[in-house]
Design a protein around this motif. Sequence first.
Motif, PDB file in Angstrom:
ATOM      1  N   PHE A  31      65.259  63.657 -23.159  1.00  0.00           N
ATOM      2  CA  PHE A  31      66.683  63.341 -23.032  1.00  0.00           C
ATOM      3  C   PHE A  31      67.474  64.650 -23.021  1.00  0.00           C
ATOM      4  O   PHE A  31      67.352  65.454 -23.943  1.00  0.00           O
ATOM      5  CB  PHE A  31      67.160  62.477 -24.196  1.00  0.00           C
ATOM      6  CG  PHE A  31      66.507  61.120 -24.265  1.00  0.00           C
ATOM      7  CD1 PHE A  31      67.055  60.032 -23.599  1.00  0.00           C
ATOM      8  CD2 PHE A  31      65.350  60.934 -25.012  1.00  0.00           C
ATOM      9  CE1 PHE A  31      66.456  58.782 -23.670  1.00  0.00           C
ATOM     10  CE2 PHE A  31      64.745  59.695 -25.084  1.00  0.00           C
ATOM     11  CZ  PHE A  31      65.300  58.606 -24.407  1.00  0.00           C
ATOM     12  N   VAL A  32      68.266  64.839 -21.970  1.00  0.00           N
ATOM     13  CA  VAL A  32      69.062  66.060 -21.853  1.00  0.00           C
ATOM     14  C   VAL A  32      70.536  65.701 -22.031  1.00  0.00           C
ATOM     15  O   VAL A  32      71.090  64.904 -21.269  1.00  0.00           O
ATOM     16  CB  VAL A  32      68.860  66.738 -20.482  1.00  0.00           C
ATOM     17  CG1 VAL A  32      69.647  68.040 -20.414  1.00  0.00           C
ATOM     18  CG2 VAL A  32      67.373  66.987 -20.229  1.00  0.00           C
ATOM     19  N   LYS A  33      71.147  66.288 -23.043  1.00  0.00           N
ATOM     20  CA  LYS A  33      72.567  66.052 -23.298  1.00  0.00           C
ATOM     21  C   LYS A  33      73.344  67.310 -22.918  1.00  0.00           C
ATOM     22  O   LYS A  33      72.950  68.429 -23.269  1.00  0.00           O
ATOM     23  CB  LYS A  33      72.793  65.738 -24.776  1.00  0.00           C
ATOM     24  CG  LYS A  33      74.252  65.464 -25.137  1.00  0.00           C
ATOM     25  CD  LYS A  33      74.414  65.182 -26.615  1.00  0.00           C
ATOM     26  CE  LYS A  33      73.834  63.819 -26.965  1.00  0.00           C
ATOM     27  NZ  LYS A  33      74.160  63.425 -28.369  1.00  0.00           N
ATOM     28  N   GLY A  34      74.439  67.128 -22.186  1.00  0.00           N
ATOM     29  CA  GLY A  34      75.188  68.303 -21.762  1.00  0.00           C
ATOM     30  C   GLY A  34      76.551  67.986 -21.222  1.00  0.00           C
ATOM     31  O   GLY A  34      77.031  66.846 -21.290  1.00  0.00           O
ATOM     32  N   ASN A  35      77.172  69.015 -20.641  1.00  0.00           N
ATOM     33  CA  ASN A  35      78.511  68.882 -20.108  1.00  0.00           C
ATOM     34  C   ASN A  35      78.790  70.024 -19.139  1.00  0.00           C
ATOM     35  O   ASN A  35      78.420  71.167 -19.398  1.00  0.00           O
ATOM     36  CB  ASN A  35      79.535  68.904 -21.250  1.00  0.00           C
ATOM     37  CG  ASN A  35      80.924  68.528 -20.794  1.00  0.00           C
ATOM     38  OD1 ASN A  35      81.091  67.832 -19.797  1.00  0.00           O
ATOM     39  ND2 ASN A  35      81.922  68.999 -21.507  1.00  0.00           N
ATOM     40  N   GLU A  36      79.428  69.701 -18.023  1.00  0.00           N
ATOM     41  CA  GLU A  36      79.842  70.697 -17.037  1.00  0.00           C
ATOM     42  C   GLU A  36      78.684  71.602 -16.599  1.00  0.00           C
ATOM     43  O   GLU A  36      78.793  72.824 -16.584  1.00  0.00           O
ATOM     44  CB  GLU A  36      80.992  71.543 -17.592  1.00  0.00           C
ATOM     45  CG  GLU A  36      82.253  70.737 -17.873  1.00  0.00           C
ATOM     46  CD  GLU A  36      83.369  71.591 -18.429  1.00  0.00           C
ATOM     47  OE1 GLU A  36      83.125  72.802 -18.656  1.00  0.00           O
ATOM     48  OE2 GLU A  36      84.476  71.069 -18.620  1.00  0.00           O
ATOM     49  N   GLY A  37      77.565  70.981 -16.278  1.00  0.00           N
ATOM     50  CA  GLY A  37      76.432  71.729 -15.748  1.00  0.00           C
ATOM     51  C   GLY A  37      75.678  72.567 -16.755  1.00  0.00           C
ATOM     52  O   GLY A  37      74.882  73.430 -16.371  1.00  0.00           O
ATOM     53  N   ARG A  38      75.891  72.319 -18.039  1.00  0.00           N
ATOM     54  CA  ARG A  38      75.187  73.083 -19.073  1.00  0.00           C
ATOM     55  C   ARG A  38      74.560  72.132 -20.080  1.00  0.00           C
ATOM     56  O   ARG A  38      75.219  71.211 -20.576  1.00  0.00           O
ATOM     57  CB  ARG A  38      76.145  74.036 -19.784  1.00  0.00           C
ATOM     58  CG  ARG A  38      75.472  74.891 -20.848  1.00  0.00           C
ATOM     59  CD  ARG A  38      76.453  75.869 -21.478  1.00  0.00           C
ATOM     60  NE  ARG A  38      75.834  76.627 -22.549  1.00  0.00           N
ATOM     61  CZ  ARG A  38      75.132  77.738 -22.366  1.00  0.00           C
ATOM     62  NH1 ARG A  38      74.974  78.205 -21.143  1.00  0.00           N
ATOM     63  NH2 ARG A  38      74.599  78.382 -23.381  1.00  0.00           N
ATOM     64  N   ALA A  39      73.299  72.353 -20.390  1.00  0.00           N
ATOM     65  CA  ALA A  39      72.605  71.523 -21.375  1.00  0.00           C
ATOM     66  C   ALA A  39      72.957  71.997 -22.776  1.00  0.00           C
ATOM     67  O   ALA A  39      72.888  73.187 -23.076  1.00  0.00           O
ATOM     68  CB  ALA A  39      71.099  71.594 -21.156  1.00  0.00           C
ATOM     69  N   GLU A  40      73.335  71.065 -23.642  1.00  0.00           N
ATOM     70  CA  GLU A  40      73.745  71.396 -25.000  1.00  0.00           C
ATOM     71  C   GLU A  40      72.711  70.992 -26.047  1.00  0.00           C
ATOM     72  O   GLU A  40      72.696  71.523 -27.148  1.00  0.00           O
ATOM     73  CB  GLU A  40      75.076  70.706 -25.320  1.00  0.00           C
ATOM     74  CG  GLU A  40      76.207  71.107 -24.386  1.00  0.00           C
ATOM     75  CD  GLU A  40      77.444  70.256 -24.580  1.00  0.00           C
ATOM     76  OE1 GLU A  40      77.342  69.222 -25.279  1.00  0.00           O
ATOM     77  OE2 GLU A  40      78.509  70.618 -24.054  1.00  0.00           O
ATOM     78  N   HIS A  41      71.872  70.043 -25.696  1.00  0.00           N
ATOM     79  CA  HIS A  41      70.883  69.534 -26.653  1.00  0.00           C
ATOM     80  C   HIS A  41      69.806  68.784 -25.878  1.00  0.00           C
ATOM     81  O   HIS A  41      70.111  68.065 -24.924  1.00  0.00           O
ATOM     82  CB  HIS A  41      71.557  68.598 -27.666  1.00  0.00           C
ATOM     83  CG  HIS A  41      70.603  67.952 -28.624  1.00  0.00           C
ATOM     84  ND1 HIS A  41      70.170  66.657 -28.471  1.00  0.00           N
ATOM     85  CD2 HIS A  41      69.989  68.424 -29.741  1.00  0.00           C
ATOM     86  CE1 HIS A  41      69.340  66.359 -29.467  1.00  0.00           C
ATOM     87  NE2 HIS A  41      69.214  67.406 -30.232  1.00  0.00           N
ATOM     88  N   ILE A  42      68.579  68.989 -26.265  1.00  0.00           N
ATOM     89  CA  ILE A  42      67.461  68.280 -25.632  1.00  0.00           C
ATOM     90  C   ILE A  42      66.613  67.634 -26.714  1.00  0.00           C
ATOM     91  O   ILE A  42      66.335  68.244 -27.753  1.00  0.00           O
ATOM     92  CB  ILE A  42      66.603  69.233 -24.778  1.00  0.00           C
ATOM     93  CG1 ILE A  42      67.385  69.657 -23.528  1.00  0.00           C
ATOM     94  CG2 ILE A  42      65.293  68.574 -24.363  1.00  0.00           C
ATOM     95  CD1 ILE A  42      66.655  70.638 -22.644  1.00  0.00           C
TER      96      ILE A  42
END
Length: 203
Positions: free
Chosen positions: A65-76
Amino acid sequence: MNIKARYILLAILVAIATIIIFQLASKQVKSFHETAANEKIVQTKSFSINSVSTAWKTSAKGTVFVKGNEGRAEHIQIVAMIEIDPNDWGGVAFYIPDKWYISNIVSSYPENKIQSKPADYVATWTTPDTGADWKAWIEVGRDRSYRPTGGGTGTVVIDLVPDKNAKYQPETFEFGVEVGSNIKGGKKIMGTDSIRIPISINE
């Protein structure tokens, strides 16, 4: 207290109880509706691997599961169900790419085994080699003295966070998963079967 006063008091208590129950129910409904599924999840990627090249029945199956915003991953988060053959000392290993750090590991392997501590079956390794394919790896049920750990099943959850000091974050990267062990020509081999899991943030 006369009968009329008792009825009035009873009516007041019923009204108060009704108001309290209504307020609690409203809060529960509000809380339920505020819970969002897959919030900020930008990608999910499933994987499955078995030790098909050996006689052992070791496998790992799960989802990234890849969590992110605006083309950047914040947490996997990697969630995997694993099974390790009783005769397999290679177990299961998860490989982490550069610019990612392991923030938490939860493992239930080996489940339902009395006096077994799951934490004793998990090992984390890192390398300072900047040219290596992997920054770190997590081994579950692997014994580097080549002795089987007893086998069993379990669930592994791995949380990863990006390197905050990195100047940039690649849009694409890979995770690795390997299973199994074998002896060929007198040489002991761990990770006889492996896969790579590609992740693309903008996919």
